[in-house]
Design a protein around this motif. Structure first.
Motif: not given
Lengths: 219, 213, 219
Positions: A122-124, A168-169, A183, A212, B98, B170
């Motif tokens: 999910y990281d960007r 950053c997700h 993201p 977030w 993660h 996540e």
């Protein structure tokens, strides 16, 4: 949304009851419910956050009275209807009444192990620098969207400390609504138990959540 | 209230004259539709069940913990970059892209929960037990972790800090319990036998050497 | 307690559905459940706050699956069992199986009209002075008691304005636990909708609650 899923801090459910030597599944239909959801989830028709949103949209009395995989089955049904995979008549009949609109490409058995091993990161790449740093004190916003959010009610409007910049997700609030991955920076934010539950709370307890950047405001 | 975990209470409209439960019928209907439309490959379903029933489970996590107990370099990497350290043992991927390892110390005890649903580090612990997904656990752990520990027969000193991690994104958490005393010189394999699933969630403590007799 | 009854702000229950020409009761059993509950107040000796707690103190899944008078009956049964007026075997049998425990008074038909007319006033004389006056800014405390409270979760930690001072009233948090009436000053506190539900909320919305002095601190 403030659905039955958001149950952190609720009373009245009774004790936790661990089951000795619990099997992975309790019935064959649970195996099917699990595997069907994973397999169809990988077909690219909907994303995991959209699935989670649908599951928490189940009315609170039904949500609280279904078993865990029972909720998966009900959610899968609702997703199939919502995304045009099946019609209500087909669900009632228990079989297809028309061919699918597009020819699907199902996950095959030989792809499963690789698919699990790869997962779905999910990281960007970050579009901008992170606003907060470790040690910053932040307040969570007190918002109550009717759509999906991952900020639990018990942690809204509370002051905590950033203890980790995760990266950053993908932002579930946007992703679940099919308006893109959008993201944002993700932080681990830690709260004193007394900040969450009041001054009588056990002073030795601290609770951390992932938040977030749009959930947070500087103090 | 009776907690019937094996099926749901709601009565089906199509169960007249059948011993099949509502959930058996509804699951079967979905499977038939998806299969006949070509959205799923039945062999892939069998493979998915097989992997999570037989291949991925708490023994993976136990290996990670045991290695952290004996290998200082690995331990350091584990707490700096859980995903990389655990990946070096071949674990990761789904519900483990993660990973964060949490260090229990004489003064801090970590507990993991997902209040919103059931997020759990599948890659190292397999699928979560029922209690982890249950309303009592999800509701109480963030507010009354010591009470929850008591449900598991665990009593910690009053001044031990209880750090609860609510998995809202996540990231997936693995608790690394403290190595039991009296295990000097033990091999990783033998140490791994002490590492229980619950000790890696934070609702239990590892076994003691005498428990292996 | 943070039970299923504390549902202010929850989503997913669907629309409100008024019933045209709704009768007072929807079945004979509802009439009996209603009357039994009121009639047992006198011999049972519990107070209104105890009966409220008895209703809310049940597993959330059950609470949300029960109808209104089902919850009344369940509360009544719990109150009677706690006081040894009935027991499980009698409820299962549907008959009295042992002699009645002596009670002070039974509600007679002649008393009914007067009892209803008298009601249950909760205002009490006091020598204490109210801590707040109309116009004062106050913050509702963050509290999460396992016992009965009348401070809903959605206002905890939020800032409002004292709209009016209502006098000194029986304090349900104490009275529900049999700790005496413990009368406290009662205020109506008005909250801006945006304070409760976030910046995106309809700016024309405000919500007022009745709050006892121990719930409030000066903001």
């Amino acid at each position: 949304m403030n659905g039955a899923a958001d149950m952190g801090g609720m009373h009245g459910f009774g004790p936790v009851e661990p089951e000795p030597n619990e099997p992975v599944f309790h019935a064959d239909w649970e195996k099917k419910a699990f595997a069907l959801n994973i397999a169809i989830g990988c077909a690219g028709i909907w994303n995991l956050d959209a699935f989670r949103f649908e599951r928490e949209s189940i009315s609170p009395p039904e949500y609280l009275n279904r078993s865990y995989y029972g909720l998966w089955v009900v959610t899968l049904e609702r997703m199939m209807l919502k995304y045009g995979v099946a019609t209500p008549e087909e669900i009632a009949a228990g079989r297809p009444l028309a061919p699918p609109k597009k020819t699907p490409r199902p996950v095959t058995a030989d792809q499963v192990a690789t698919m699990i091993r790869h997962g779905s990161p999910y990281d960007r790449p970050a579009p901008s620098p992170a606003l907060f740093k470790v040690g910053d004190r932040v307040r969570t916003k007190n918002n109550h969207p009717t759509t999906h959010t991952r900020l639990p009610r018990y942690a809204r409007g509370r002051v905590g400390e950033v203890v980790r910049i995760v990266g950053c997700h993908v932002f579930p609030d946007s992703h679940s609504q099919n308006i893109g991955e959008d993201p944002h920076w993700l932080y681990t934010v830690r709260f004193d138990g007394r900040e969450l539950w009041g001054e009588d709370a056990d002073p030795s307890v601290r609770v951390a959540i992932e938040a977030w950047e749009p959930y947070l405001e500087p103090l | 209230m009776t907690h019937d975990h094996h099926d749901d209470h709601h009565h089906s409209h199509h169960d007249h004259g059948s011993d099949l439960t509502e959930m058996q019928l509804r699951t079967r209907a979905l499977e038939t539709i998806l299969l006949e439309k070509g959205y799923i490959d039945p062999a892939a379903l069998d493979e998915l069940v097989d992997i999570y029933e037989k291949k991925i489970g708490p023994r993976n996590g136990a290996q990670v913990v045991a290695k952290a107990w004996v290998d200082p370099k690995f331990r350091k990497l584990l707490f700096e970059d859980g995903t990389a350290a655990i990946g070096s043992l071949g674990f990761g991927g789904r519900s483990g892209n993660h990973l964060v390892a949490l260090e229990n110390t004489p003064t801090v005890h970590n507990m993991v929960v997902c209040t919103l649903c059931s997020c759990y580090p599948w890659a190292v612990l397999g699928l979560p037990p029922l209690w982890y997904k249950s309303a009592p656990y999800r509701a109480r752990t963030v507010a009354d972790p010591r009470g929850v520990l008591r449900d598991f027969g665990v009593e910690l000193p009053k001044d031990t800090e209880i750090q609860v991690w609510d998995s809202t994104a996540e990231l997936r958490y693995l608790v690394v319990p403290m190595r039991p005393a009296g295990t000097e010189g033990w091999s990783e394999e033998k140490l791994a036998e002490l590492v229980t699933r619950d000790s890696m969630i934070g609702t239990g403590l590892p076994k003691q050497p005498k428990d292996l007799q | 307690m943070n039970g299923a009854h504390d549902m202010g702000g929850m989503h997913g229950f669907g629309p409100v559905e008024p019933e045209p020409n709704e009768p007072v009761f929807h079945g004979e059993w509802e009439k009996r459940a209603f009357a039994l509950t009121l009639a047992m107040g006198m011999p049972g000796g519990w107070n209104i706050d105890m009966s409220r707690f008895a209703r809310e103190n049940r597993p959330p899944g059950d609470y949300l699956s029960m109808t209104y008078y089902q919850i009344w009956l369940a509360g009544l049964i719990d109150l009677m069992k706690e006081r040894g007026l009935v027991s499980d075997d009698e409820i299962a049998a549907g008959h009295s199986l042992r002699p009645a425990k002596p009670v002070k008074r039974v509600l007679s038909p002649a008393d009914v009209a007067q009892t209803l007319h008298r009601g249950g006033p909760t205002a009490r004389e006091t020598n204490s002075k109210a801590a707040f006056a109309a116009g004062d800014k106050v913050r509702a405390k963050v509290i999460n008691p396992l016992t009965h409270t009348r401070l809903p979760r959605y206002v905890r930690g939020r800032v409002g304005v004292i709209e009016s001072v209502r006098g000194c009233h029986v304090f349900p948090d104490s009275n529900s636990q049999g700790l005496g009436e413990d009368p406290r000053w009662l205020y109506t506190v008005k909250f801006d909708g945006r304070e409760l539900w976030g910046a995106d909320t309809d700016p024309t919305l405000s919500v007022s609650i009745d709050a006892w002095e121990p719930y409030l601190v000066r903001a």
